[in-house]
Enzyme design. Structure first.
Site, PDB file in Angstrom:
ATOM      1  N   GLY A  48       0.791  -1.219   0.000  1.00  0.00           N
ATOM      2  CA  GLY A  48       0.000   0.000   0.000  1.00  0.00           C
ATOM      3  C   GLY A  48       0.824   1.270   0.000  1.00  0.00           C
ATOM      4  N   GLU A  96       6.647 -10.039   4.668  1.00  0.00           N
ATOM      5  CA  GLU A  96       5.656 -10.840   3.969  1.00  0.00           C
ATOM      6  C   GLU A  96       5.824 -10.731   2.463  1.00  0.00           C
ATOM      7  OE1 GLU A  96       1.518  -9.634   4.020  1.00  0.00           O
ATOM      8  OE2 GLU A  96       2.043  -7.692   4.832  1.00  0.00           O
ATOM      9  N   GLY A 117      -0.953  -9.117   6.461  1.00  0.00           N
ATOM     10  CA  GLY A 117      -0.043  -9.509   7.537  1.00  0.00           C
ATOM     11  C   GLY A 117       0.336  -8.377   8.465  1.00  0.00           C
TER      12      GLY A 117
END
Length: 509
Positions: free
Chosen positions: A292, A315, A415
């Site tokens: 993001g 992740e 995550g």
């Protein structure tokens, strides 16, 4: 319909070539394995051909529970009218395809830490069916020893495959592989194979698709530029989505698509925010970069330039990070866990060049989310720093990356909570939440209280550092009143006076 001749107990077989041929079926036959009442799991970056074939069996099936990580294909079950046949439970991420379905209350979200989903299968819970009857995944072709790679998008595929009663694998000969770590599954562990290579799409094919499907001619060139760029950066995803793009281009904007693909240029505040985050990082830290905006841009805006001996336990990756590994900025020399290795559960974000560079690279290892995302594993990295993008923070330190302006889910937590907790518990660790001071539309992202119906991703007890383009708020160990004052100081100037009034009402006599 089951095929008993190939679903005997899974065990390693030396004659894997014959075993593979024996298990090779069409997508339509593989889909017949699913029966009414089954729970079917689709992982991140899931296959497409068998799910599409399963959708065609709608009228034959009832009460099939679909547990889908970030839905990326819709045979119809994301639309109203299919609920009697398929119930869709989105887990971990909604994504742009799952969000409208969730808005329509067709899809329901499953809150669960990514690292703990396997625990629920192993241990179960009262009055809840936790078993996975059928798991659908994609793999690369078997190597000379009969092992298939999950490729650059491992995520939670290994842990699902180890626990599902039946495993169906689409074999994609165009997948990039192999990768080091624990990213393999043997032919003997898979029940059915469907050969479904993802043919690459040419720029000319994309151009033709745009010219024949986008009704607004003024948008043709913009779409051509966007899709051509995307095809260079992520040809695998573009190929998988090629047949689904046509209808979407008249609904979605080119800018939105650019953002989804992670191709947009960093917004002006990103470099300023990176400067503040830089104050919180030290040589030798182990870093996680979440998905993001603005975190995905951090390698490209120079955050890590000049640091020494940084490590990776993350992740996923971000565009440009593999170049920093190559340059030795991220070398993992001071890591307390997996020293000298960059650890990922997926390489999404790296782009095609990154996938190729990290393939079979001894500097990079991949492990399932069950391990990489486990907060107790993350916390074993001394000086662990989790850097994640969020949507809103309230005065008490409650943080959401899932909702904005109330109950509407923008996305799942992925995550983020795993890594935030792990970094917070790490010796010398820090958990950093980043957000712009203004949301799209111009409202403040720092609020007195999360709007009614909002989902708090990070409980206030674990709030640590919050960064906007106006500075850093250090929240851990402080009272609600102190937190409010620190957050107001990094809010957008246009809202500070009103926020101060609200803080007076909430926290002062």
């Amino acid at each position: 319909m089951r095929f008993p001749h190939i679903t005997e107990d899974k065990e390693y077989r030396g004659d894997w070539q014959d075993d593979y041929k024996r298990k090779l079926v069409s997508a339509e036959d593989a889909a017949k394995v699913v029966k009414s009442g089954d729970r079917v799991a689709l992982p991140f970056a899931h296959p497409t051909q068998v799910p599409l074939a399963l959708g065609k069996r709608k009228d034959e099936l009832k009460n099939v529970y679909l547990e889908i990580n970030a839905p990326s294909v819709d045979p119809g079950w994301l639309q109203p009218g299919w609920e009697e046949h398929f119930f869709v439970g989105a887990i971990n991420f909604l994504g742009p395809m799952g969000r409208p379905s969730h808005d329509a209350k067709v899809t329901s979200f499953i809150p669960c830490l990514m690292s703990l989903r396997p625990k629920l299968i192993d241990e179960g819970r009262r009055n809840w069916k936790s078993d996975i009857d059928v798991f659908m995944t994609n793999v690369a072709p078997p190597d000379k020893n009969g092992f298939c790679s999950f490729g650059p998008h491992l995520w939670n595929k290994k842990s699902y495959a180890q626990r599902a009663k039946t495993v169906i694998a689409e074999v994609d000969e165009n997948m990039v592989y192999p990768y080091r770590g624990n990213n393999l599954i043997h032919v003997s562990e898979i029940d059915y194979f469907v050969e479904a290579p993802t043919p690459r799409v040419t720029d000319e094919q994309l151009r033709e698709l745009i010219l024949t499907t986008v009704k607004d001619e003024s948008k043709h060139q913009v779409w051509i530029d966007v899709l051509t760029k995307a095809n260079k950066h992520e040809p695998e995803y573009m190929a998988r989505g090629y047949n689904l793009m046509g209808p979407l281009m008249d609904i979605l904007s080119p800018d939105f698509f650019t953002g989804v693909m992670g191709l947009e240029d960093p917004y002006p505040e990103a470099e300023v925010m990176a400067g503040y985050v830089r104050e919180l990082i030290r040589d030798g830290d182990t870093i996680e970069i979440g998905a993001g905006r603005p975190t995905t841009w951090l390698p490209r805006v120079g955050l890590f330039d000049g640091f020494q001996d940084l490590g990776v336990h993350s992740e996923m990756t971000a565009w440009g990070q593999h170049e920093l590994i190559e340059q030795g900025i991220f070398n993992g020399k001071r890591k307390t866990l997996h020293r000298g290795k960059a650890i990922y559960s997926a390489l999404d974000g790296a782009g095609w060049d990154g996938y190729l560079w990290m393939s079979d690279n001894p500097l990079v290892e991949m492990y399932d989310c069950e391990y990489v995302h486990n907060p107790t594993v993350i916390a074993q990295n001394d000086n662990m720093v989790a850097i994640n993008s969020v949507l809103q923070v309230d005065f008490t330190g409650q943080i959401t990356c899932e909702t904005q302006f109330g109950p509407r889910m923008i996305n799942g937590p992925g995550g983020q909570l795993d890594f935030h907790l792990g970094a917070f518990m790490s010796r010398g660790g820090r958990a950093i939440s980043m957000l712009r001071s203004l949301a799209f539309g111009g409202s403040s992202t720092i609020v007195p209280q999360l709007p009614e119906g909002s989902l708090a991703t990070i409980p206030r007890q674990f709030a640590d550092y919050v960064v906007t383009e106006y500075g850093i708020a250090s929240l851990a160990g402080k009272s609600h009143r102190e937190r409010a004052n620190d957050l107001i100081a990094i809010a957008h100037p246009d809202f500070r006076a009103e926020l101060k009034k609200e803080a007076q009402k909430l926290f002062y006599p």
